[in-house]
Design an enzyme around this catalytic site. Structure first.
Site: not given
Ligand SMILES: NC(=O)c1ccc[n+]([C@@H]2O[C@H](COP(=O)([O-])OP(=O)(O)OC[C@H]3O[C@@H](n4cnc5c(N)ncnc54)[C@H](O)[C@@H]3O)[C@@H](O)[C@H]2O)c1
Ligand SMILES: NC(=O)c1ccc[n+]([C@@H]2O[C@H](COP(=O)([O-])OP(=O)(O)OC[C@H]3O[C@@H](n4cnc5c(N)ncnc54)[C@H](O)[C@@H]3O)[C@@H](O)[C@H]2O)c1
Ligand SMILES: NC(=O)c1ccc[n+]([C@@H]2O[C@H](COP(=O)([O-])OP(=O)(O)OC[C@H]3O[C@@H](n4cnc5c(N)ncnc54)[C@H](O)[C@@H]3O)[C@@H](O)[C@H]2O)c1
Ligand SMILES: NC(=O)c1ccc[n+]([C@@H]2O[C@H](COP(=O)([O-])OP(=O)(O)OC[C@H]3O[C@@H](n4cnc5c(N)ncnc54)[C@H](O)[C@@H]3O)[C@@H](O)[C@H]2O)c1
Lengths: 317, 317, 317, 317
Positions: D86, D146, D149, D173
């Site tokens: 991460r 988490d 989970r 996280h």
């Molecule tokens: N914190 C948590 O518990 C947790 C859990 C799961 C995923 N995540 C994180 O969430 C994030 C998103 O994951 P995902 O699977 O949806 O990814 P993804 O790639 O499916 O979606 C990301 C989206 O962000 C958009 N994007 C990129 N730059 C942008 C901008 N400047 N303005 C607006 N939109 C923009 C992209 O077009 C894309 O549609 C990742 O960083 C992932 O690691 C966090």
């Protein structure tokens, strides 16, 4: 209550998620030939169990996970690719149905079978024939999703709550589907007579002309293509539509839903599965409503039936 | 969002309970002149907060507890006694409305006012005139409850889910109310053409004859009397109906509901409050649907209007 | 799933209403010796079915209406009058239990029995002995309601969401009940060490001193009396608490709830029904948690047990 | 109420879907730089509106769609790839935050900002610094997922309902996160003293040894990797966790949630964002609970803090 979902792809996993969030079933089982995929989906959904009504999710690449289900939802299949017509997918998918259905019926003989895989009308017909189950126990999600799209667009256009838009799409889930305008209502006003709402200052908003209706009907048909183009699959709305149908079965609701089922003398239509507003309860499809249709609607429905029957024949069903 | 309920009797307390359970509002305030009663109800409901969506209940015999409400529901009044017709209660209750409304409007000038106290149509008319608020911002629960009774009986008779029975009662909430049969539908089938469901063995169940309709309409009118005779008050269904209306307002739903509101040139009816299917949103009643009615229905509605106007006049309104 | 509620009084009818609104059961049956009352309640609740998840309510003065229930909730009994202690009601009520239980067990032998009628601990003991059913299958709502009252007051005092207040009341549902302070937590902070919340400006709100705890415990015990004085009965919170317990059973939740059940060697306590945090699932009470208690708490619990055993003996049980 | 979700990827779209299904907000706005994608997601979700509580979904590639939000959830970013840690994602993502935050704060200055994009603790720190908003108004979803989970696995292991498993994970996280075993409880029993349940035949099920705890903690950390390997992203549970946090804010719940926020003198930890059980309300993070930790837990938390601070420094924050 136990619901099994066959196919843990976009549609299957989202449908499981929606059903659990809505409390539609106590146990949801995911079955997929892809063991890594099914395990990942079960974990991801399971981690959210804390935020849902009491429920359990299990999954496996062994069909035994579906044993003794009350409802089996079949979403296994190939994704619909951009540009590809729904009917093109038919042949491969019917082969899949021939493989899966006997195994499913063996472990879950009393389940109601809800087919979602496209082309859903042909798949439903195939599943019914292959399974040998009573018509009514095997049916397809049909135009429940399309009708929900239609209502959504009509609600936005008129400003009336979607719950008060009573309009069905019948026929094939696909390009030949027919909106049943002549029997549709908004509240208790015939939709074709809807004159909009008059605001306090006398201006009228939300009128609905014939041109509006045509545009909206066209948008319904094209929106699936548009979504697939934009995101590669459709899953959110179909997950909810599927959950709604499951609830109608498990709750023995007697709910009117435009599902795809075997027609036998319905307005002169025979030996085909397609969607008409039907009553759904614990045993599956209980009754098909004999809707008053305009000549165009009825002609359209028969054309849809002929097209679907043709596909079935060409696939040797 | 804040909803105030004026009158912590059977109806007011149950309505608060239902609204909180449904998550209709973040804060519910109960106001009653009986301080011990209101405190007891607030405690009893509050003790259940753990089992509800996040919410808060407060209460007082000081009208200030209603300050800045988004919706005010008025249920204060005398219980309807067995045998007593709803219109008999009018005079005393209009006096009550004259006392309460100005105080409420002072503390909650922007609230939508939902009148529940009977005779609800006359009470709504009085509240509108006394408050000086725009028509639309003050309306009554009207025949929402009666329509729900009608749908319940039709659902049980036909075996179709109540959510697919689209039938409204219009006119007075009381003895002269009119079921709008000619525009009612089951699914998308006109109710008057409903032929029942054919089972797998060919038997037909749930037919609906004209005699059935008359019996059911009669049962709706008499059921309130029957409930009051059996338990001294009606509270459960009206609590849900009230909550549903509140949700339509707070959610700006554009929902069709047969609420009682001021008619001004509606199918030739003027200067009276009664129920017709109407669109309800954040500002209150947004629009009244011009329903196609049979001659009998329209005559009945006008008779209902004349009766209600007569009562208003005789009370000096 | 079918839940029967015996006694269609304030508690029984509200419990049925809450259970239906929460979707806790598909069918709710009300049984009461007062035929007019039960019919009125069934009508009043039935009229609201449109606004609920799919469900059905039936009722009768014939015990056969309870046939084949999954859960039977017993609320039949006399109202607790202002001033009257809960234990005073015992004798008459035990007689009632002797009449009803055999008839219920005959029509619903596999049901889980949830006793609500007061004095609930003695009534539960009587019902268990009379029915001859396995301990675990017959239990009482106990201090689920009292614990919910405690949590409500603690939540209001501290400003923390009630869902994060983990505190149980054990012992008799009544004057000798004991809040288990020493094992209570707020979030994951021991309640006895809670120091309040520090705002951005450094001020501390929601501290919880020993004096606060004593006052709150006292309020819990007296609040039932206060509510009965103010409104003649308590029904709203107990309806929700009862529904919650039903859900734990029907959903086989394994939920921790302080229900009243037969103790046999629990921290040295025998042959009495009283409340301790217990695991509730499809078969009823599955397990009793051995809580670490302070000396005062344990002494209090034993005193509660002795008092309840004494009452049982004096009633010839 | 309006919630904006920035990034219409797997996480953003599912979060919007979950929030709408739960009725968490009246309007959900999706914002993404990919116009086709955002339009497709809005259509797909919108088509399901009929099956949800009253709500509306809008979307655009113009940030103005987020104007006047009550809550903004940031999920924009790159997907975490199989095998990639991460923290590796940090640099690019911080750049993204620098671009987006000022634009968002301009159109929605009063919103509470919930960061979800990984590495969420560093992203939260960056967003807080860049925005200049008060600490508390900007926080991350942290270890809410988490912890959920962890609870899921503990519930399955012990057979106790997940709602009665009170256990938090604190810290990063990510790989250095710490389960707070010493303050965890099951019902009101310290988790470390849980002895399982004794069945009617005397057998004990669901014991929880130290080895079990270690295995479960390890599973929590690795499960994200496993899900990403199996399905390419995690979205279902995080959608629910995000919705839960939004509800805590919009409902001003005072709910305890292990979100990631700026620590300033918390158990000797300063100038870093990481997760500890915190009170969340309308203004964001209201208070951080001072949990009693074992020496190992506190050491772990400080190590987590040091690691995160190191990353921030290396990124020039
Ligand atoms: N914190 C948590 O518990 C947790 C859990 C799961 C995923 N995540 C994180 O969430 C994030 C998103 O994951 P995902 O699977 O949806 O990814 P993804 O790639 O499916 O979606 C990301 C989206 O962000 C958009 N994007 C990129 N730059 C942008 C901008 N400047 N303005 C607006 N939109 C923009 C992209 O077009 C894309 O549609 C990742 O960083 C992932 O690691 C966090
Ligand atoms: N009827 C509708 O309204 C509607 C709406 C949307 C999608 N669909 C249809 O649903 C189907 C699934 O779509 P998707 O997007 O989820 O596709 P997907 O490719 O994401 O998922 C299909 C899944 O089925 C699995 N599968 C394949 N063969 C299998 C077998 N023999 N047994 C078990 N599992 C098997 C695959 O491993 C895969 O995980 C498609 O046919 C699509 O056209 C129907
Ligand atoms: N419209 C409908 O569909 C419908 C349905 C059922 C009942 N109702 C009506 O609702 C009303 C209430 O019925 P109920 O059974 O709750 O009666 P109730 O007697 O139980 O309660 C009325 C409450 O109003 C309070 N009250 C009286 N004057 C007040 C004042 N000036 N300010 C504040 N509070 C005051 C009383 O103290 C009492 O608690 C009746 O008029 C009844 O006919 C209407
Ligand atoms: N355990 C708790 O937490 C709790 C909380 C509140 C009330 N209660 C108790 O619940 C009981 C009911 O209270 P209520 O306010 O509903 O009383 P109520 O007087 O309103 O209702 C009791 C009902 O029981 C019926 N009944 C009497 N004998 C019967 C029989 N043999 N078979 C079937 N029905 C019979 C009566 O006709 C009446 O309708 C009381 O004992 C009360 O103390 C318990």
């Amino acid at each position: 209550t136990k619901v099994s979902v066959v196919g843990a792809g976009s549609v299957g996993a989202t449908l499981a998620y929606a059903a659990l969030m809505r409390g539609a079933a106590r146990t949801v089982a995911l079955y997929d030939i892809n063991a890594t995929k099914v395990e990942a989906e079960v974990l991801d959904i399971g981690h959210g169990i804390q935020f849902m009504p009491m429920a359990e999710i299990i999954g496996s690449d062994d069909v035994a996970v579906c044993a003794d289900s009350d409802v089996v939802v079949v979403t296994a299949g190939a994704k619909q690719h951009a540009g590809q017509s729904r009917l093109d997918l038919a042949e491969a998918t019917v082969g899949l149905v021939k493989t899966i259905m006997p195994k499913l019926v063996e472990v879950a003989p009393n389940a109601v079978y809800l087919m979602v895989t496209n082309p859903v009308d042909v798949v439903t017909y195939a599943a019914l024939k292959i399974s040998g189950l009573p018509s009514g126990q095997v049916f397809g999600s049909g135009t429940v999703l399309d009708s929900s799209r239609l209502r959504y667009l009509l609600a936005r256009h008129t400003g009336v709550a979607v719950q008060n838009i009573h309009a069905y799409i019948a026929g094939e889930h696909g390009d030949t589907e027919i909106p049943l305008w002549s029997s549709a209502t908004i509240g208790s006003v015939p939709l074709t007579e809807w004159r909009g709402m008059t605001g306090p200052d006398g201006t009228v908003v939300g009128r609905l002309t014939e041109a509006d209706r045509e545009r909206i009907a066209h948008e319904v048909v094209t929106s699936a293509y548009k979504i697939i183009e934009g995101k590669g699959a459709t899953n959110y709305a179909v997950g909810l539509a599927g959950s709604r149908i499951i609830e109608a079965v498990l709750g023995d609701e007697g709910r009117v839903l435009p599902v795809s089922s075997f027609l036998d003398g319905y307005l002169g239509i025979d030996d085909v599965c397609l969607s008409v507003p039907s009553i759904v309860g614990r045993e599956g499809v209980r009754h098909r409503l004999e809707i008053r249709m305009s000549v165009e609607e009825l002609t359209g429905l028969r054309r849809s039936a002929d097209a679907l029957r043709g596909v079935a024949r060409s696939l040797g069903l």
